[in-house]
Write an enzyme that holds these catalytic residues in place. Structure first.
Site, PDB file in Angstrom:
ATOM      1  N   GLU A 102       7.951   5.344   5.514  1.00 42.79           N
ATOM      2  CA  GLU A 102       7.395   6.518   4.834  1.00 42.79           C
ATOM      3  C   GLU A 102       6.500   6.090   3.663  1.00 42.79           C
ATOM      4  O   GLU A 102       6.666   4.988   3.125  1.00 42.79           O
ATOM      5  CB  GLU A 102       8.581   7.388   4.381  1.00 42.79           C
ATOM      6  CG  GLU A 102       8.314   8.718   3.764  1.00 42.79           C
ATOM      7  CD  GLU A 102       7.405   9.686   4.494  1.00 42.79           C
ATOM      8  OE1 GLU A 102       6.283   9.294   4.873  1.00 42.79           O
ATOM      9  OE2 GLU A 102       7.802  10.859   4.612  1.00 42.79           O
ATOM     10  N   ASP A 103       5.548   6.927   3.321  1.00 44.26           N
ATOM     11  CA  ASP A 103       4.681   6.625   2.169  1.00 44.26           C
ATOM     12  C   ASP A 103       5.405   6.878   0.849  1.00 44.26           C
ATOM     13  O   ASP A 103       5.344   6.074  -0.074  1.00 44.26           O
ATOM     14  CB  ASP A 103       3.365   7.424   2.240  1.00 44.26           C
ATOM     15  CG  ASP A 103       3.563   8.927   2.408  1.00 44.26           C
ATOM     16  OD1 ASP A 103       4.721   9.383   2.563  1.00 44.26           O
ATOM     17  OD2 ASP A 103       2.559   9.661   2.393  1.00 44.26           O
ATOM     18  N   ASP A 106       9.969  12.174  -2.031  1.00 46.59           N
ATOM     19  CA  ASP A 106       9.809  13.088  -3.156  1.00 46.59           C
ATOM     20  C   ASP A 106      11.091  13.936  -3.228  1.00 46.59           C
ATOM     21  O   ASP A 106      12.109  13.465  -3.730  1.00 46.59           O
ATOM     22  CB  ASP A 106       8.538  13.905  -2.863  1.00 46.59           C
ATOM     23  CG  ASP A 106       8.104  14.812  -3.976  1.00 46.59           C
ATOM     24  OD1 ASP A 106       8.170  14.413  -5.131  1.00 46.59           O
ATOM     25  OD2 ASP A 106       7.678  15.949  -3.691  1.00 46.59           O
ATOM     26  N   PHE A 155       1.635  13.424  -9.339  1.00 44.21           N
ATOM     27  CA  PHE A 155       1.076  13.495  -7.983  1.00 44.21           C
ATOM     28  C   PHE A 155       0.066  12.382  -7.789  1.00 44.21           C
ATOM     29  O   PHE A 155      -0.910  12.275  -8.521  1.00 44.21           O
ATOM     30  CB  PHE A 155       0.431  14.861  -7.717  1.00 44.21           C
ATOM     31  CG  PHE A 155       0.229  15.089  -6.254  1.00 44.21           C
ATOM     32  CD1 PHE A 155       1.271  15.529  -5.449  1.00 44.21           C
ATOM     33  CD2 PHE A 155      -0.997  14.815  -5.654  1.00 44.21           C
ATOM     34  CE1 PHE A 155       1.098  15.696  -4.077  1.00 44.21           C
ATOM     35  CE2 PHE A 155      -1.178  14.985  -4.284  1.00 44.21           C
ATOM     36  CZ  PHE A 155      -0.123  15.427  -3.500  1.00 44.21           C
ATOM     37  N   ARG A 168      -6.953   9.372   1.160  1.00 48.84           N
ATOM     38  CA  ARG A 168      -6.003   8.428   1.768  1.00 48.84           C
ATOM     39  C   ARG A 168      -6.570   7.022   1.793  1.00 48.84           C
ATOM     40  O   ARG A 168      -5.841   6.045   1.814  1.00 48.84           O
ATOM     41  CB  ARG A 168      -5.709   8.820   3.228  1.00 48.84           C
ATOM     42  CG  ARG A 168      -4.962  10.119   3.392  1.00 48.84           C
ATOM     43  CD  ARG A 168      -4.521  10.251   4.850  1.00 48.84           C
ATOM     44  NE  ARG A 168      -4.114  11.603   5.204  1.00 48.84           N
ATOM     45  CZ  ARG A 168      -2.912  12.117   4.998  1.00 48.84           C
ATOM     46  NH1 ARG A 168      -1.976  11.400   4.420  1.00 48.84           N
ATOM     47  NH2 ARG A 168      -2.619  13.349   5.353  1.00 48.84           N
TER      48      ARG A 168
HETATM   49  P1  IMP Z   1       9.573  15.104   0.612  1.00 48.69           P
HETATM   50  O1  IMP Z   1       9.974  15.785   1.877  1.00 48.69           O
HETATM   51  O2  IMP Z   1       9.504  16.093  -0.542  1.00 48.69           O
HETATM   52  O3  IMP Z   1      10.378  13.895   0.257  1.00 48.69           O
HETATM   53  O4  IMP Z   1       8.079  14.746   0.769  1.00 48.69           O
HETATM   54  C1  IMP Z   1       7.634  13.640   1.370  1.00 48.69           C
HETATM   55  C2  IMP Z   1       6.179  13.834   1.731  1.00 48.69           C
HETATM   56  O5  IMP Z   1       5.474  14.593   0.757  1.00 48.69           O
HETATM   57  C3  IMP Z   1       5.490  12.511   1.746  1.00 48.69           C
HETATM   58  O6  IMP Z   1       5.546  11.955   3.027  1.00 48.69           O
HETATM   59  C4  IMP Z   1       4.078  12.857   1.341  1.00 48.69           C
HETATM   60  O7  IMP Z   1       3.326  13.177   2.479  1.00 48.69           O
HETATM   61  C5  IMP Z   1       4.200  14.070   0.474  1.00 48.69           C
HETATM   62  N1  IMP Z   1       4.128  13.758  -0.968  1.00 48.69           N
HETATM   63  C6  IMP Z   1       5.111  13.797  -1.884  1.00 48.69           C
HETATM   64  N2  IMP Z   1       4.693  13.432  -3.103  1.00 48.69           N
HETATM   65  C7  IMP Z   1       3.381  13.145  -2.956  1.00 48.69           C
HETATM   66  C8  IMP Z   1       2.363  12.673  -3.874  1.00 48.69           C
HETATM   67  O8  IMP Z   1       2.571  12.433  -5.080  1.00 48.69           O
HETATM   68  N3  IMP Z   1       1.143  12.482  -3.323  1.00 48.69           N
HETATM   69  C9  IMP Z   1       0.840  12.711  -2.014  1.00 48.69           C
HETATM   70  N4  IMP Z   1       1.758  13.132  -1.140  1.00 48.69           N
HETATM   71  C10 IMP Z   1       3.014  13.350  -1.599  1.00 48.69           C
HETATM   72 MG    MG Z   2       3.988  11.868   4.421  1.00 47.34          MG
END
Ligand code: IMP
Ligand code: MG
Length: 186
Positions: A102-103, A106, A155, A168
């Protein structure tokens, strides 16, 4: 052309050399952990993980599959918690080692949902590696097995991460200026 980078990026949080060095280290952890295993299926979560996964996989010495899944949960800069699988795996993971790539983690909704979804398919083990971790934002229990960097609650874009599908391709991780998304939300 990407319009003036200074209008877009508040600051560079992690530069390209630092990213690549750390990713090499993460590859060495993977090589170590799976050294006696016959299977490894790396599953990149599209699209954010693509650049991280490419850099990581180049230094993995284990025979592995590179597979992808796509999910949706985000709307602009907000996670919705409503995680949908848009593209599923096209391989069977029964009795296989799966590494979710995963990138960023969050809220944790995405990986929480994906991990439990994949675990129902009887894999040998599902592990998680993420380039970035924003622990302050977590609302689920999920924790990565390996992470590149813990970052503050800001962010970020670049190295695969987007804002509304843009930026990206920046070679570093930068904090997006809040004026960029504030002007979009008006
Ligand atoms: P989660 O489900 O809230 O953990 O979100 C994960 C996904 O949200 C990641 O795979 C990203 O695609 C996106 N995301 C969360 N924070 C950021 C950020 O700071 N920049 C860009 N994408 C984010
Ligand atoms: Mg993502």
């Amino acid at each position: 052309m990407i319009s003036d980078i200074n209008q877009l990026i508040e600051k560079v949080l992690i530069d390209e050399d630092t990213l690549n060095l750390r990713i090499r280290k993460l590859s060495s952890y993977i090589n170590d952990y799976y050294k006696d295993e016959d299977t490894l299926i790396m599953v990149g979560i599209l699209k954010g993980s693509v650049i991280f996964m490419s850099e990581l996989a180049k230094h993995v010495k284990i025979d592995c599959n590179l597979e992808f899944m796509a999910v949706s949960s985000y709307d602009g800069t907000e996670s919705t918690g409503n995680v949908k699988i848009l593209k599923d795996l096209d391989v069977d993971i029964k009795d296989k080692n799966v590494l979710l790539v995963e990138d960023i983690i969050d809220t944790g909704y995405t990986l929480n949902k994906l991990k439990s979804n994949l675990e129902k398919r009887d894999p040998k083990e599902v592990r998680i590696i993420t380039l970035l971790d924003k622990p302050e934002r977590r609302v689920t229990e999920i924790k990565p097995d390996w992470y590149g960097f813990k970052i503050p609650n800001e962010f970020v874009v670049g190295f695969g991460l987007d804002y509304s599908q843009k930026y990206r391709n920046l070679p570093f991780i930068g904090v997006l200026k809040s004026s960029v998304y504030e002007s979009d939300n008006k």
